[in-house]
Design a protein around this motif. Structure first.
Motif: not given
Length: 135
Positions: A39-45, A80-84, A114-126
């Motif tokens: 979950e922390k990885d996802e939050d960073i992402f 961070l650079y691996t994620l980028l 994909i970011l807009q999709k994640a932000e608009s559907k907080q309940s489905r964020k995961h």
């Protein structure tokens, strides 16, 4: 070579880990810790994606993440650079070099969607972020 393998087998049998036993509660605790890390990885992402709506260098991005209280990569800048790199490879961000040799990162249209999709559907964020991580 065969002798070294036999010695290795013997030493593994004498290992203190050989006597460890895990009950169901141990397994449950370990799985919970693994899920918390994910979950922390996802939050960073998610934070990286939000911050890259405006072009930033890796240094600027790290500074912005730090200001959000995300310190996971401080001892390991490679994280961070691996994620980028992974985000760039999947087409969610693009990079460019300036005349001073600094690399800049920014969301692509695909990343913005994909970011807009994640932000608009907080309940489905995961679920959305899992889709993002899997490319």
């Amino acid at each position: 070579m065969e002798n070294r393998l036999n010695e290795l087998r013997k030493s593994m049998k004498n290992s203190p880990f050989n006597e460890l036993e895990f009950n169901d509660q141990h397994r449950k605790n370990i799985l919970e810790k693994i899920h918390k890390v994910e979950e922390k990885d996802e939050d960073i992402f998610f934070s990286v994606m939000q911050l890259l709506t405006h072009e930033k260098t890796g240094f600027e991005l790290a500074k912005s993440l730090r200001s959000r209280g995300i310190k996971r990569f401080e001892d390991n800048e490679g994280f961070l650079y691996t994620l980028l790199h992974r985000l760039e490879k999947t087409g969610y961000i693009k990079s460019s070099w300036d005349d001073n040799g600094a690399k800049h990162y920014q969301l692509t249209n695909k990343g913005t969607k994909i970011l807009q999709k994640a932000e608009s559907k907080q309940s489905r964020k995961h679920l959305v972020l899992k889709e993002l991580l899997e490319g």
